[in-house]
Structures are given as C-alpha cells and as structure tokens.
Design a protein around this motif. Sequence first.
Motif, PDB file in Angstrom:
ATOM      1  N   VAL A  42     -27.344 -21.058 -45.961  1.00 17.73           N
ATOM      2  CA  VAL A  42     -28.801 -21.159 -45.921  1.00 17.73           C
ATOM      3  C   VAL A  42     -29.178 -22.248 -46.932  1.00 17.73           C
ATOM      4  N   PRO A  43     -30.197 -23.057 -46.641  1.00 13.07           N
ATOM      5  CA  PRO A  43     -30.564 -24.090 -47.625  1.00 13.07           C
ATOM      6  C   PRO A  43     -31.097 -23.457 -48.903  1.00 13.07           C
ATOM      7  N   LEU A  44     -30.748 -24.055 -50.040  1.00 15.02           N
ATOM      8  CA  LEU A  44     -31.185 -23.517 -51.339  1.00 15.02           C
ATOM      9  C   LEU A  44     -32.034 -24.566 -52.061  1.00 15.02           C
ATOM     10  N   PRO A  45     -33.001 -24.107 -52.840  1.00 13.68           N
ATOM     11  CA  PRO A  45     -33.903 -25.056 -53.503  1.00 13.68           C
ATOM     12  C   PRO A  45     -33.214 -25.790 -54.649  1.00 13.68           C
ATOM     13  N   MET A  46     -33.698 -26.986 -54.915  1.00  8.50           N
ATOM     14  CA  MET A  46     -33.167 -27.773 -56.021  1.00  8.50           C
ATOM     15  C   MET A  46     -33.764 -27.257 -57.330  1.00  8.50           C
ATOM     16  N   PRO A  47     -33.024 -27.357 -58.416  1.00 13.45           N
ATOM     17  CA  PRO A  47     -33.651 -27.088 -59.714  1.00 13.45           C
ATOM     18  C   PRO A  47     -34.581 -28.257 -60.054  1.00 13.45           C
ATOM     19  N   TYR A  58     -37.322 -18.309 -52.121  1.00 15.43           N
ATOM     20  CA  TYR A  58     -37.693 -16.973 -52.583  1.00 15.43           C
ATOM     21  C   TYR A  58     -37.167 -16.689 -53.987  1.00 15.43           C
ATOM     22  N   LEU A  59     -36.672 -17.709 -54.670  1.00 16.51           N
ATOM     23  CA  LEU A  59     -36.105 -17.521 -56.014  1.00 16.51           C
ATOM     24  C   LEU A  59     -37.214 -17.681 -57.046  1.00 16.51           C
ATOM     25  N   GLU A  60     -37.388 -16.662 -57.863  1.00 14.54           N
ATOM     26  CA  GLU A  60     -38.523 -16.641 -58.784  1.00 14.54           C
ATOM     27  C   GLU A  60     -38.482 -17.799 -59.783  1.00 14.54           C
ATOM     28  N   GLN A  91     -37.532 -20.802 -59.570  1.00 20.05           N
ATOM     29  CA  GLN A  91     -38.041 -22.075 -59.062  1.00 20.05           C
ATOM     30  C   GLN A  91     -39.532 -22.001 -58.769  1.00 20.05           C
ATOM     31  N   PHE A 109     -41.713 -10.047 -48.833  1.00 13.48           N
ATOM     32  CA  PHE A 109     -41.799 -11.511 -48.907  1.00 13.48           C
ATOM     33  C   PHE A 109     -42.409 -12.050 -47.612  1.00 13.48           C
ATOM     34  N   MET A 163     -42.050 -14.689 -45.059  1.00 13.42           N
ATOM     35  CA  MET A 163     -40.924 -15.548 -44.660  1.00 13.42           C
ATOM     36  C   MET A 163     -41.397 -16.728 -43.823  1.00 13.42           C
TER      37      MET A 163
END
Lengths: 250, 328
Positions: free
Chosen positions: B138-143, B175-177, B179, B255, B257
Amino acid sequence: MALIDYQTALGRLIRSRPAEIDDAAQRQWQDLALSNRERESLESTLAGRGLHFTREVQRSWCKGRARNTAYLTLSVMPESQRQALLDAWVDGGGGIASFAAGEAERLLDFIALRLPPVSHAISLCRMEQAVHRANAALASGHATEAGVGGGVLCRAASASMVEFFAEPNLVLQAVQSNTPLPPLSDAVVPVFFSPKLPGMFRRAEPREAALWHRLALPADSAAVRAECADANLAATVETLLEQGILDTLA
Amino acid sequence: MRAALLDPPSHRGASSVPAPIGIGFPYMPAMPAEVYGQDLIDFVEITPEALCRERHEDGRVRFDLVPGQLARARETCAGLPMVVHGVQLSIGSAHGWNSAYLDMLEQLQHVWPFVWHSEHLSFQTIPGPHGEVLETGVPLPMPYTEEAASLIVKRCAAIARRFGVPFLLENPAHYLEAQGKMADTRERDESPLFDEVDFMNRITMGGACRQLLDLHNLHCNAVNHGFDAFKAIDRLALERVTEIHLAGGSWRDGFLMDAHDSVVPQPVWDLLAYVLPRAPNVAGVVFEVLDRYAPKVGVDAMLRELEHARAIWNACRHRRPTPVRAFA
C-alpha cells in the motif's frame, strides 16, 4: 533520520504479521541507524490507531488482488470458505505484489491444494491458472519460440490440460449467471489451454488426453511411439507440438 | 518566464502551463464505451499499469504494454485528449524508484502522447535484507523532511527532462497520526518536519513539477487528523495546481477512507467551489471511481457527478484569476 531508515522501519511495520508487530521496535529496527528520538517517534506511531488502520487497508488491498486473480474460483465458494482462504493467503505474505499476475501461479496452487480433487472449484482454479500461464507466455514472447528439438517429449511449460466434471460451457454459464452449478459427472471433459491455440483453448481428444497424462514426466519420443503402436500417434504428436501443447527437449 | 527561456527544449514543455481542457474521467475497460463519446467528458485519464503485464527478464522487472488492451483503450477514448495517472513509480522510495514504470511510460508516450502525467507523492517499496526490492502493499506517506523534499525535487527534474510534458504529484490520503498533525497551523516544534501543505509547496515550488490537488484526499486527512481543509488550501501554492481530483469514500473503523467507492460528498464539492476561483492554472477536474466500484455507483450517478463538476467548472471559469505563466 536518514530517509531510507525511516522508510525501512515504517515499511517493515506495515509488512509485518500481527504476531511480529509487538516486538517490532526491538527486533525489526535493530539494524537501522535511528536516534533515540526517532525510535520513540516510531514507537509512538506503532501505538497509534492510524498504523493499525493502515495495516488493515493494506490487508484489504492484498485480499483484493488475490480475489481478482482467482475471481472465478472464489466466486463458487461459500463466503466463509472464501474468506478463510484469503485470510490464510494474506497471513502467509501473499497479495503484496502490485502486479498480482506475478504471484498468480502460487496463489492458484495454494487454493488448489485446499479444494476437493473432484469439484467444479478445482476445475475453475486450474483453468484460471492455465489462462494466467498462457498469458504470461504470450507477454514474454516464449509462446512463439519453436521447440529446441531432439528426441524427448514433454508438456509445454505454457500449456495446461484442465479436467472438467461437467460440460465446461454449463459450468461457466452457471458461474456467469450466478445460478446453481451442474451436477458433477463421472465423465471427465479435458480441455487444453495454450497460447498458440485460437482463443487459447480447445477440447482434448481422448487419445491426446492420454498422451498428456503419459507425459507427466518427459519421455523419449521413440519410446512413446513404440508403447502406443498407433499409426496416428505421430500425427497427434505433431499437432500438439504445433499448437504449443507439447514441447521437445534437446 | 526567465526559467522557461533558460530551460532546454524538452524541459520547456514540462514547465509550461497546460491550457484548460475541462472535465475528465478515468478510462475503465468495464465502462460502456458510449460514456467516453458523450459531451460530458473533455479528456480521459489513463492508469497505464492497467494496460500492462509485468515481466521478469535477466533479474529485472519490466512492464509490457499489452497491444490488445492498449488498442481497445485508444479506440474507446478516440478523439479525447489523454493524461496519465500512474500508480507504480514509488517516487519517494529512498533506495530507488521504479525505473520499469518510466521505461514503459516512454513507450506509451511514443504511441499515445499525453498532455501531462501524474503520480502519487508517496513510497511503496523498501530495500530488503539482501538488496532486493520489497513492496509495502500500500502506498505510504513521505516524512515531511528536507531530505525527502530534496529527493523528490531532483527526481521531478529528471522526469521533466525525460518526458517534456508537465508532471504532477498528487497529495495522498493517509492515516498515520504523526504525518497528519499541524496541517492548518504555522506552529512547529524544534524538529525539522514540515506539515502536509509545506511539504507539497516545497516540492512544487522546486519548479519541475506541478500539483494534482486531490480534494477528497485532503478532505479525508482533514477529517481524520482534525484540521481545516479550507485553511490548508489558503496556504497551498495554488498557482502550481494543474489538475483536481474528486472522489467519494466511506467510513471504516472510525476513519474516513479514500475508497473511491461512492459519489462525491458535499464537503468536497464545497472545496472545489472554493479552490477553482483561487487556482489560476487548473487545466482539468477528474471524477475518480475505482473500476470495481463502478457497478455499485452506477453509470447514471457517475454521469450526474460529471455534470455537477462541469457546472462548478463553468461557474468558476469567469471568476478565476489571470493564469500565471511563470513562477517566481
């Protein structure tokens, strides 16, 4: 934090199985160059609901890829069996590849091993596997390569023979219309799949099916002919070679 | 203008502002072909991976365009301008991006030129223990760090040189807090982290890429992470926005989505009406639906969404500021 270490840590968290996630900080990140603060930040992420939800989204995507790959097979199963199979596949690390076709062979073998040997589901499963195999050969260009030649006959890597336990058209029509499947019959209907066949499939004649079974292991061409003592066998072999169903080894 | 004059010819096209096209819709093989012949669609958006097969050769992965699928797509979309929306580049992966995707895109551009192309501002591969590439599934957000932004800016420049047409990056839903914090405030702690808006601006103002502003993604992040999407838009470099995505989603486990499984919710329509008069260089608005949810949403409902988008597009056209042809 070096970007690559952050991404590796987060990626491992997302990829880890439920049983592995609790000791992620201790075990999964020990080789990464993380400062104490960075480690604390990741541990905070680990404790958050968002990480667990992201893992749920990933799991859902993995199941979706598998569902698309084995669409027909899964569609004839009760929901509980379908979910159990998908859960088992994803728990084992399946479904992560974006191009599901790359793991289609393994997925369909995984499902086939869990199906009754005489069932419509196993026929559909092997049919989907045969189509993936033939398509992969077409994409790679292997389907158009001539056999190497020589005296050893074998099944072509891109070909398959699928046995149906009812008239195949009736099985497929029932799946398509979501109506009851036909009763299982004792009379097996064998069907060849090959990228070189028009439409990629055709029925196998009894003589051809017997030869396919005979070649579960590669065999000397002369020995096969001698065994059968059949004047038409040479023509049958030639036809199956031309249609990419059989191949020869050097 | 100075930047455009100094750029090599192939880069100049990448830096230019595309002329407005209008309302777009994704190409979905399962959709009735007549949909693409209607006046409701001004351009089509293609996900090229859907027209490809993966092949392994000499230890390398390659993507091959499948001639039959490509021909069918071209026939269905005949006469419509085409833009590309890829999903496999993994532009943010520090260990390396997906060069097979770019090779395939070059083949596609050769046979079916696109007006612009876009990707997602995310990463989806990590290095394995033996140097192999592992997918995250799944794509993940960049820091939001300078290192990450610099990497993306450099890669955008390379893409611009290679393809010579505008390249856009889409703001992702996540959905990562960690970020998601601080998206509508200017407060920062002592860490070097940007927030979502600053990070996107840092990249698009780098000059080599423009933004695909996904309003549903922004809406999801605003709802899930508790910030004001309108204030976030106020801080975006809106002159860099070239395309807008609309979509619908659904709630799961608390959440919202970005599922692309329904019609556009009212808050997203409100965002569109807010942003269009403020973004001078928007060339197209696309309503996205995932192909597997298209039967659930229904053709009639999708066409109504396109009509709705066009009504807002037309109403805002006359209120938009003068297009900005060069950036500072």
